[in-house]
Design a protein around this motif. Structure first.
Motif, PDB file in Angstrom:
ATOM      1  N   LEU A 135       0.828  -1.204   0.000  1.00 44.78           N
ATOM      2  CA  LEU A 135       0.000   0.000   0.000  1.00 44.78           C
ATOM      3  C   LEU A 135       0.863   1.256   0.000  1.00 44.78           C
ATOM      4  O   LEU A 135       0.535   2.249  -0.673  1.00 44.78           O
ATOM      5  CB  LEU A 135      -0.940  -0.010   1.201  1.00 44.78           C
ATOM      6  CG  LEU A 135      -2.073  -1.043   1.135  1.00 44.78           C
ATOM      7  CD1 LEU A 135      -2.821  -1.105   2.462  1.00 44.78           C
ATOM      8  CD2 LEU A 135      -3.030  -0.729  -0.014  1.00 44.78           C
ATOM      9  N   ARG A 368      -3.246  -1.355   9.092  1.00 39.97           N
ATOM     10  CA  ARG A 368      -4.072  -1.242   7.897  1.00 39.97           C
ATOM     11  C   ARG A 368      -5.387  -1.994   8.135  1.00 39.97           C
ATOM     12  O   ARG A 368      -5.408  -3.228   8.195  1.00 39.97           O
ATOM     13  CB  ARG A 368      -3.350  -1.840   6.690  1.00 39.97           C
ATOM     14  CG  ARG A 368      -2.057  -1.141   6.324  1.00 39.97           C
ATOM     15  CD  ARG A 368      -2.303   0.198   5.659  1.00 39.97           C
ATOM     16  NE  ARG A 368      -1.044   0.797   5.187  1.00 39.97           N
ATOM     17  CZ  ARG A 368      -0.988   1.824   4.352  1.00 39.97           C
ATOM     18  NH1 ARG A 368      -2.120   2.367   3.916  1.00 39.97           N
ATOM     19  NH2 ARG A 368       0.178   2.302   3.978  1.00 39.97           N
ATOM     20  N   GLN A 370      -7.685  -2.760   6.252  1.00 41.77           N
ATOM     21  CA  GLN A 370      -8.040  -3.697   5.176  1.00 41.77           C
ATOM     22  C   GLN A 370      -7.629  -5.127   5.497  1.00 41.77           C
ATOM     23  O   GLN A 370      -8.194  -6.093   4.963  1.00 41.77           O
ATOM     24  CB  GLN A 370      -7.363  -3.279   3.861  1.00 41.77           C
ATOM     25  CG  GLN A 370      -7.698  -1.885   3.399  1.00 41.77           C
ATOM     26  CD  GLN A 370      -6.659  -0.860   3.818  1.00 41.77           C
ATOM     27  OE1 GLN A 370      -6.259  -0.822   4.978  1.00 41.77           O
ATOM     28  NE2 GLN A 370      -6.236  -0.024   2.886  1.00 41.77           N
ATOM     29  N   LEU A 373     -10.127  -7.867   6.456  1.00 37.08           N
ATOM     30  CA  LEU A 373     -11.007  -8.442   5.446  1.00 37.08           C
ATOM     31  C   LEU A 373     -10.351  -9.569   4.668  1.00 37.08           C
ATOM     32  O   LEU A 373     -11.044 -10.282   3.918  1.00 37.08           O
ATOM     33  CB  LEU A 373     -11.463  -7.347   4.476  1.00 37.08           C
ATOM     34  CG  LEU A 373     -12.144  -6.137   5.127  1.00 37.08           C
ATOM     35  CD1 LEU A 373     -12.511  -5.105   4.065  1.00 37.08           C
ATOM     36  CD2 LEU A 373     -13.380  -6.562   5.918  1.00 37.08           C
TER      37      LEU A 373
END
Length: 533
Positions: A135, A368, A370, A373
């Motif tokens: 990222l 992070r 994210q 998920l």
């Protein structure tokens, strides 16, 4: 061919350990004591200095932890409640945050990702670090693309000219048009966005002697070639750096750093800017290398690790799987150096010897969302293991963290007794080292001057197991060598360790040393033919 049940689990391992008398069945355990099944069917008490490879800082079947387990089971605590609120896990995370804040003097939040074992916790840390790296790279590439677009516009409008340094950096002739140069630069940048581009492959760093697990990813971070090399083609390789060699670490960082060309528009000039692409995924460190021979990291090296990781923007993963949860005399052994991580991995004693649980703590600056998920685990953060972990934390933190002081005091007393043995037999025991209740006893290499048995077992890495078998059968003491330093015995007892248990270990080691000095192989191996269990 008829197979017995014992032939279906660890068959080769059992055959090997049977040669040195370690094929013993234990029937029950409490505190620092395990009871082995004797040949006559009775029980034989054994003092346990292995403690589940460091999983039992509060001892076998601690009564308060057992009571909590029974309570949780008796009230039908839901173990499986995936995709729901997990208040017990949240309470564990909050308690660990309070400890991090106290021991490292910070108020930064640390997010918790739960797992089932230390190796999985390490893989969580590395997976998250790689997501963060990718990222950061994506964010950098977007910024560079925006800078190139800005440069195109400035040149097209005649408000800026291309500096010759841009052409030189790109290897273009001085006559190349600005648009050609910017096209070439953009092509380079977009190549970095290719996940297969070797220039931006993740760089993983670990220390020589380090151990971080035996799963497919974590095994590549474990230094011991015996464990690692059969599986090197399965995942990314680690660069191994010698302990206490900051110069070697800097050399690796310098060699692996990867420049990414960027441009800036300033004062009517489009000039080249060199930025470091985020290629360093993680640097993994154990505050005390367990399997590597109980080797503490020095405060001086810790300072260099901290400085260099910050300079090269390489996240630090502090592996506290074996050292954490109070074994060092603090909850986090890294806090004693001090060595602050971007990630901390915990397991073993966090489960109180009953629950299989682990957690990776990730500092807010790196976290992070994210990741939540794309990573999950069936049993992670279940209410049962979290409830056990909460009880462990409660016991460790009680009375102002009195347990940590006990670990430090008992460890110092243990080292004192072992140093006395070493002083008498410094030709046999070369070193006694460790922190708190994680102590190593290293035997000198006598493969050239010892008895035939020593000359045979030391080069083969079996000497520590032979000594362990002798102590088990002759002194009712359970020890084991470290996985990557087989001449070093590992000692990881609980805080319930008594003076009598320490004296018993010292007495047993004195006899071992006397036998080795006398080169009395018959005495060293007599237990093999006269076993009582």
């Amino acid at each position: 061919m008829t197979l017995h049940a014992n032939d279906l689990v660890d068959t080769e391992l059992h055959r090997a350990v049977s040669q040195v008398g370690l094929d013993v069945e234990y029937t029950r355990s409490r505190g620092n004591t395990m009871w082995a099944r004797g040949k006559d069917g009775g029980e034989i008490a054994v003092t346990d200095f292995i403690s589940g490879y460091g999983s039992l800082i509060l001892g076998h079947n601690n009564p308060e932890i057992v009571a909590r387990a029974k309570e949780l089971l008796d009230r039908d605590t839901p173990v499986h409640a995936q995709v729901s609120l997990r208040p017990e896990a949240a309470s564990v995370a909050a308690a660990l945050n309070r400890i991090v804040h106290r021991e490292f003097g910070t108020d930064e939040p640390h997010h918790a990702v739960f797992a089932n074992s230390g190796a999985e916790a390490v893989e969580v840390a590395v997976k998250h670090a790689e997501m963060d790296r990718r990222l950061r790279l994506a964010e950098l590439l977007v910024a560079v693309e925006e800078h190139i677009t800005e440069a195109r516009g400035a040149i097209a409008q005649g408000t800026a000219a291309l500096a010759p340094a841009v052409l030189t950096a790109l290897g273009l002739p001085a006559t190349a048009a600005p648009e050609v140069a910017l096209d070439a630069l953009e092509a380079r940048v977009r190549a970095f966005d290719d996940h297969t581009h070797p220039a931006i492959a993740p760089r993983l760093l670990s220390l020589v002697g380090g151990f971080h697990g035996k799963l497919m990813g974590s095994i590549q971070l474990t230094h011991n070639p015996q464990f690692r090399t059969p599986f090197t083609e399965l995942s990314a390789q680690s660069r191994f750096v010698p302990v206490d060699r900051p110069d070697a670490l800097r050399a690796v960082f310098e060699a692996e750093r990867t420049p990414l060309l960027d441009v800036s528009v300033e004062d009517g000039v489009v000039d080249v800017v060199e930025r470091d692409a985020p290629v360093f995924c993680a640097l993994l460190v154990e505050p005390v290398q367990g399997e590597g021979g109980i080797v503490p990291i020095s405060p001086e090296f810790a300072k260099e690790l901290q400085s260099l990781s910050a300079e090269f923007d390489c996240p630090l993963v502090i592996d506290e799987v074996q050292t954490g949860a109070g074994r060092s005399g603090a909850f986090f052994a890294g806090s004693l150096l001090p060595l602050r991580g971007d990630y901390y991995t915990l397991a073993k004693s966090l489960g109180g010897g009953l629950a299989k649980t682990a957690v990776t703590l990730i500092r807010e600056a790196r976290y992070r969302p994210q990741f939540e998920l794309v990573h999950s685990s069936t049993f992670a953060k279940d209410a049962f293991s979290s409830g056990i972990a909460l009880k462990v934390l409660e016991l460790l933190e009680a009375d102002g963290g009195a347990a940590y002081g006990v670990a430090a005091e008992r460890g110092a007393r243990l080292v004192e007794a072992l140093e006395a043995v070493r002083a008498e037999y410094d030709d046999i025991i070369s070193d006694v080292r460790g922190v708190g209740l994680l102590v190593g006893v290293e035997f000198a290499d006598r493969s050239a001057v010892g008895s035939p048995m020593v000359r045979q077992t030391q080069p083969a890495g079996l000497f520590g197991f032979l000594v362990s078998g002798f102590l088990l059968h002759e002194h009712r003491i359970r020890v084991m060598p470290t996985g990557s330093a087989p001449n070093t015995l590992r000692l990881e007892p609980s805080i319930a360790l008594t003076d009598d248990e320490i004296s018993g270990l010292a007495e047993g080691l004195r006899e071992v040393c006397a036998i080795l000095r006398d080169q009395d192989d018959a005495r060293l191996t007599a237990f093999v033919g006269a076993r009582t269990f």
